[in-house]
Design an enzyme around this catalytic site. Structure first.
Site, mmCIF file in Angstrom:
data_model
loop_
_atom_site.group_PDB
_atom_site.id
_atom_site.type_symbol
_atom_site.label_atom_id
_atom_site.label_comp_id
_atom_site.label_asym_id
_atom_site.label_seq_id
_atom_site.Cartn_x
_atom_site.Cartn_y
_atom_site.Cartn_z
ATOM 1 N N THR A 44 0.822 -1.209 0.000
ATOM 2 C CA THR A 44 0.000 0.000 0.000
ATOM 3 C C THR A 44 0.857 1.260 0.000
ATOM 4 O OG1 THR A 44 -0.133 -0.103 2.420
ATOM 5 C CG2 THR A 44 -1.937 -1.101 1.175
ATOM 6 N N SER A 147 8.268 5.232 6.013
ATOM 7 C CA SER A 147 7.298 5.818 6.929
ATOM 8 C C SER A 147 7.757 5.683 8.384
ATOM 9 C CB SER A 147 5.912 5.201 6.701
ATOM 10 O OG SER A 147 4.917 5.903 7.398
ATOM 11 N N LYS A 157 8.738 4.890 -2.936
ATOM 12 C CA LYS A 157 7.386 5.100 -3.460
ATOM 13 C C LYS A 157 7.435 5.930 -4.742
ATOM 14 C CE LYS A 157 5.675 7.260 0.158
ATOM 15 N NZ LYS A 157 4.705 7.853 1.115
ATOM 16 N N ASP A 305 5.704 11.423 11.949
ATOM 17 C CA ASP A 305 6.644 10.322 11.731
ATOM 18 C C ASP A 305 7.769 10.782 10.794
ATOM 19 O OD1 ASP A 305 5.131 10.496 9.404
ATOM 20 O OD2 ASP A 305 5.059 8.338 9.103
ATOM 21 N N ARG A 310 2.188 11.246 8.717
ATOM 22 C CA ARG A 310 1.291 10.871 9.807
ATOM 23 C C ARG A 310 1.401 11.864 10.948
ATOM 24 N NH1 ARG A 310 0.612 4.442 9.919
ATOM 25 N NH2 ARG A 310 1.385 3.958 7.839
ATOM 26 N N GLU A 392 -7.260 7.930 7.389
ATOM 27 C CA GLU A 392 -7.069 6.531 7.734
ATOM 28 C C GLU A 392 -6.880 6.371 9.230
ATOM 29 O OE1 GLU A 392 -4.811 4.339 4.279
ATOM 30 O OE2 GLU A 392 -3.538 5.922 5.065
ATOM 31 N N GLU A 393 -7.290 5.226 9.784
ATOM 32 C CA GLU A 393 -7.170 4.997 11.220
ATOM 33 C C GLU A 393 -5.715 4.939 11.677
ATOM 34 O OE1 GLU A 393 -5.963 2.084 12.978
ATOM 35 O OE2 GLU A 393 -5.184 1.344 11.073
ATOM 36 N N SER A 394 -4.781 4.795 10.741
ATOM 37 C CA SER A 394 -3.361 4.736 11.069
ATOM 38 C C SER A 394 -2.747 6.129 11.194
ATOM 39 C CB SER A 394 -2.613 3.921 10.022
ATOM 40 O OG SER A 394 -2.853 4.427 8.720
#
Length: 547
Positions: A44, A147, A157, A305, A310, A392-394
């Site tokens: 992902t 990440s 990426k 991060d 994030r 996203e929940e992350s």
């Protein structure tokens, strides 16, 4: 999920990464193209691995970069390529390898003017800014980062002209071509020495900091922050945005304390995560222990991060907020404080994110789009103004500019942190207090994610599950209302399974980078009920794994 005795404590010398050995392995170990664990594999978030295991080495990077060059030519992408990297030890060697290939292929490449790090969202912003109004000679990008993964990991990426993560068809093509190149002994790789690549006519210096920071006023309202008496803090966690925060504070004259500007590829300044590993996960209370300990000193604080895609929000009232809670607060605030956003702009969430987001979207009378895990599923919606927010929940999210047009098509931890300051200044409540208000309005939910060990075969079983494989009629005493392996908002596979009931739900999917699977669960009834859902879900999965 067994918690390590080291969790939340300063990292001991014994677990620090041997950086010289890591870099030596990057150059000296040749991956075996017949070993599945050593092949290029885009998950992902791109290709990830570590050099000692033969899963992130020079051969991988030059093959992937050559594949990207071939892809660009085939697709007619002939504008500049914006490239950035984070502070992981393997990121700079990979950056150098990629630049050698890009220069040899005569790709116009934009690198940081300070020869330093560039956050993921900054690369996305640069691509979209350059491409605005253009229909040809479009730009794309590469971001080199794993990440929040441990210090020994590397990641790579590709961002197409849409500015966000590439779609599955593109990444599969690049992945397969790279593996073909490696299997062919790298003879198809075009490459020049690094010194020549650095001085090539096609290599250009780009002031990423000035361009990105200068535009932030278009997405964040700094006036209330500047006029408030708030005490604000950010911990860059030794990441790619470390030089950005002082520039933001100076340009917009906001009272922001940067609690640490240390950059160290061992990340020895971190407190250890739940499993005894160093992991720069800004949503983990163990990894975030340093900033949480400062909670009383600041009205609101945040961390990002290593590639700054994030966010982790520390509210004075509550401490570290669960990512779902802050996403719900951010959505509630943005859709009531951005009057120029299109009335048709909706809310994007992944299928494993909390139902509180769904309830907030319904309360706002905004469309909800549920997608598989991966920010690539929000790209089109953010670009075409059908989404105002994707999360996203992350702990990854982005949202559109104040006038409603796209900001980034990748996660942006910088704006999510700054938004927490704007929210607190405007509402005179921090995000923790505001989440309590949402609970009063929409009801309390109990959410948790468990990471459990899973070998390659078990992960394969999980990713291939079909609704017919789940032979149950109730879950924790409640009637099953749905079993699906495709996302409602896109009909694309979620890479696992989700089971919903009248009283809650669970979902399970394999990790793309670690030997674990992730079990997400939420109860509408209470903590004990949540535990029942988790236990029954794990029993189901154990049977499917063959005991």
């Amino acid at each position: 999920m067994k918690i390590s005795p080291l969790a939340g404590k300063p990292a001991p010398e014994s677990i620090l990464t041997n950086v010289p050995r890591l870099v030596t392995n990057y150059y000296s170990i040749a991956p075996d193209p017949n070993n599945p664990a050593q092949r290029v594999a885009f998950g992902t978030s791109g290709h990830r691995g570590t050099s000692g295991a033969g899963s992130f080495n020079e051969a991988h990077i030059i093959a992937i970069t050559q594949a990207i060059c071939i892809h660009r030519k085939a697709q007619g992408i002939d504008g500049p390529l914006f490239m950035g990297f984070d502070t992981h030890a393997l990121s700079e060697p990979a950056f150098a390898s990629a630049l050698e290939v890009l220069a040899a292929n005569e790709v116009e490449t934009m690198i940081d003017s300070r020869d330093e790090w560039t956050p993921t969202p900054v690369v996305s912003h640069a691509i979209l800014t350059y491409n605005k109004g253009r229909i040809e000679a479009l730009a794309d990008g590469i971001v080199i980062t794993p990440s929040h993964n441990p210090p020994e990991d590397g990641g790579f990426k590709y961002d197409p002209p849409s500015g966000g993560p590439a779609d599955s068809a593109t990444t599969k093509w690049i992945q397969d071509k790279a593996n073909e190149i490696i299997a062919g002994g790298l003879k198809d790789v075009r490459r020049v020495p690094l010194a020549r690549a650095q001085s090539a006519d096609t290599t250009h210096r780009h002031d990423y900091i000035d361009r990105y920071v200068g535009d932030l006023g278009q997405v964040i309202d700094f006036d209330p922050i500047r006029s408030s008496n708030l005490k604000l803090a950010v911990d860059p966690l030794g990441g790619a945005g470390v030089r950005y925060w002082d520039a933001i504070a100076e340009r917009y004259r906001i009272p922001l304390t940067v609690v640490s500007e240390v950059v160290d590829p061992t990340f020895r300044f971190m407190t250890v995560d739940w499993d005894g590993k160093i992991r720069m996960d800004c949503s983990s209370p163990y990894a975030m222990a340093r900033l949480i300990a400062m909670r009383e000193r600041f009205d609101v604080a945040w961390a990002c991060d290593p590639d700054h895609d994030r966010h982790g929000i520390v509210a004075k009232s509550e401490g570290l907020l669960p990512p779902n809670d802050y996403l719900a607060v951010a959505i509630s605030y943005l859709f009531t404080h951005r009057p120029d956003w299109p009335l048709t702009a909706g809310v994007g969430k992944t299928v494993v994110s909390s139902e509180m987001i769904s309830r907030v979207a319904k309360g706002l009378n905004r469309p909800l789009r549920e997608v598989p895990v991966g920010f690539k599923w929000f790209v089109d919606g953010l670009l075409n103004r059908t989404l105002g927010f994707g999360g996203e929940e992350s702990a990854g999210a982005s949202f559109v500019r104040r006038e409603g047009n796209c900001w980034t098509t990748d996660k942006d931890g910088l704006i999510m942190g700054l938004l927490a300051a704007e929210i607190t200044a405007v509402m005179d409540k921090d995000p923790g207090e505001l989440y309590k208000d949402l609970v009063s309005k929409y009801g309390q939910l109990w959410y948790a994610r468990i990471d459990a060990a899973a070998n390659a075969q078990q992960k394969k079983v999980l990713s291939a599950l079909k609704p017919s494989d789940i032979a149950i009629k109730d879950l924790a005493g409640d009637k099953i209302t749905g079993v699906f392996n495709n996302a409602p908002g896109t009909t694309d596979p979620i890479g696992g399974i989700k089971v919903t009931s009248e009283g809650g739900w669970f979902a399970a999917r394999p990790s793309g980078t670690e030997e674990i699977y992730k079990l997400y669960a939420e109860s509408f009834r209470g903590a004990d009920h949540l535990k029942r859902i988790q236990d029954e879900a794990q029993q189901i999965l154990r049977k499917l794994f063959g005991g």
